[in-house]
Design an enzyme around this catalytic site. Structure first.
Site, PDB file in Angstrom:
ATOM      1  N   SER A 211       0.851  -1.188   0.000  1.00  0.00           N
ATOM      2  CA  SER A 211       0.000   0.000   0.000  1.00  0.00           C
ATOM      3  C   SER A 211       0.888   1.238   0.000  1.00  0.00           C
ATOM      4  CB  SER A 211      -0.962  -0.033   1.200  1.00  0.00           C
ATOM      5  OG  SER A 211      -1.847   1.060   1.159  1.00  0.00           O
ATOM      6  N   HIS A 238      -2.743  -1.210  -3.161  1.00  0.00           N
ATOM      7  CA  HIS A 238      -3.898  -0.336  -2.973  1.00  0.00           C
ATOM      8  C   HIS A 238      -3.760   0.894  -3.866  1.00  0.00           C
ATOM      9  CE1 HIS A 238      -4.345  -2.050   1.384  1.00  0.00           C
ATOM     10  NE2 HIS A 238      -4.747  -2.901   0.451  1.00  0.00           N
ATOM     11  N   ASP A 335      -4.349  -4.903   6.192  1.00  0.00           N
ATOM     12  CA  ASP A 335      -4.772  -5.760   5.084  1.00  0.00           C
ATOM     13  C   ASP A 335      -3.686  -6.787   4.781  1.00  0.00           C
ATOM     14  OD1 ASP A 335      -6.315  -6.725   2.996  1.00  0.00           O
ATOM     15  OD2 ASP A 335      -5.498  -5.291   1.547  1.00  0.00           O
TER      16      ASP A 335
END
Length: 394
Positions: A211, A238, A335
């Protein structure tokens, strides 16, 4: 309003430090050629008491000059400006303050995504999709929350790196001795994470999640994998739509890999790198005995779509746990923790980026602190580790 990732904005992570280091507010500079935009961004940021906007300027050259006079943690930088644009300004800003964190404010266009990716390669830490009108910025709670969340996380990362920028040390006039004695707030490093066992089987697939700071980390890791690695590589980063298309193009150019944004129904074949497209979860399913890509609009997980957890679960089902090598790189939040836990419990191997080399040690920190990683490594060691592990004897 969407935040650009097909997900609602995340709440502040549990246990996240206030301010930048549990003390002083994060010190921010806003750089945009529109005075109206600067005012709206400043109000959005200063709506949080843990953020202080200490400078607001209209172009890259003014930003460099302001950084020489001010102590900063984070810079929110527009891309297209007169006199000096954002891409040109980045190396000059980092030359003044190497540890300052730069967030690019970019429109969701192919041109904006391409320039943003070049900015990330040049040293920017992250980007935020900028609304196309002042009305959207002024009224978009999702945009404001995402902006504040990223500024606070990157401010904390800057301080943890011992990098509270000392622009005041650079003026030509003498500096009072009392000022020179001031030190940045103390930083407490986390204890070394526990390390789990290493899988004994050559993997059939490599799965990577990332991310904040991920594009730069991916370029570094994948540059080591262009030869000697025959397994398919699946990546969930992401990013909003458009940006993932450009990410795949940059990986192909910079890393010499066969990278592409994944397409629904295409086969998963050796030697190819698949990037989850923005606003879709990327899964692997079996059809007629073959592994194929499946793109879904299932609800966001961990406030993200694409998300790492569903990718990991699907790869586990398609390939079997013992055949999976998973890797979690820099990023906010947690995540990947649940999906990687399932992979490891099924006999797979997991590695993660260490705190010192991460832009934000959220995702890799979550799996590292859970004790499920076979190795927690500096970024520069991850590519060689994957290559060695992937090329081992079956």
């Amino acid at each position: 309003m969407s935040d650009g990732f097909g997900r609602p904005p995340p709440p502040a992570p549990a246990g996240h430090p206030t301010g930048a280091a549990g003390g002083d507010p994060v010190r921010v500079m806003v750089v945009d050629d529109s005075a109206v935009i600067r005012g709206l961004l400043t109000r959005a940021l200063e709506g949080d008491t843990e953020i202080r906007v200490v400078a607001s300027v209209g172009d890259g050259q003014m930003a460099v000059n302001a950084l020489q006079r001010n102590s900063l943690d984070v810079i929110v930088l527009d891309i297209e400006m007169p006199v000096m644009d954002g891409l040109t300004a980045i190396p000059k800003l980092l030359a003044v303050a190497p540890q300052v964190k730069i967030i690019m404010a970019s429109t969701l266009t192919l041109r904006g995504a391409d320039i943003s990716m070049r900015c990330l390669s040049a040293g920017a830490a992250d980007y935020i999709p900028k609304p196309t009108s002042t009305r959207e910025i002024g009224g978009a709670d999702a945009f404001k929350r995402e902006l504040v969340s990223k500024v606070k996380a990157l401010g904390a990362a800057a301080r943890r790196a011992g990098s509270r920028t000392r622009g005041e040390l650079r003026p030509l006039n003498p500096v009072p001795a009392a000022f020179l004695k001031r030190e940045p707030p103390p930083v407490t490093l986390r204890p070394a994470p526990a390390v789990g066992s290493v899988g004994q089987v050559k993997p059939d697939v490599i799965a990577i999640g990332s991310s904040t700071g991920g594009p730069q980390a991916l370029f570094e890791v994948l540059a080591h994998l262009k030869t000697g690695v025959t397994q398919p590589i699946l990546i969930t980063q992401h990013m909003p739509a458009t940006f993932t298309t450009i990410l795949a193009e940059h990986i192909t150019r910079q890393c010499g890999m066969n990278a592409q944004e994944a397409k629904d129904g295409e086969p998963v074949v050796p030697g190819r790198c698949y990037i989850a497209p923005g606003d879709f979860h990327m899964l692997v399913t079996q059809r007629a005995g073959a592994n194929v890509i499946s793109l879904t609009k299932d609800p966001p997980e961990n406030f993200c779509r694409p998300a790492v957890d569903p990718m990991m679960r699907s790869i586990l089902r398609a390939f079997g746990g013992r055949k999976v090598l998973a890797c979690i790189l820099t990023g906010m939040g947690q995540d990947g923790l649940k999906g990687c836990t399932e992979v490891v419990n099924a006999g797979g191997t997991l590695i993660a980026q260490d705190e010192a080399s991460s832009v934000v040690w959220g995702m890799p920190g979550a799996v590292a602190q859970a004790g499920i990683c076979s190795a927690v490594l500096p970024l520069k060691e991850i590519g060689p580790y994957i290559r060695k592990f992937a090329s081992r004897a079956a």
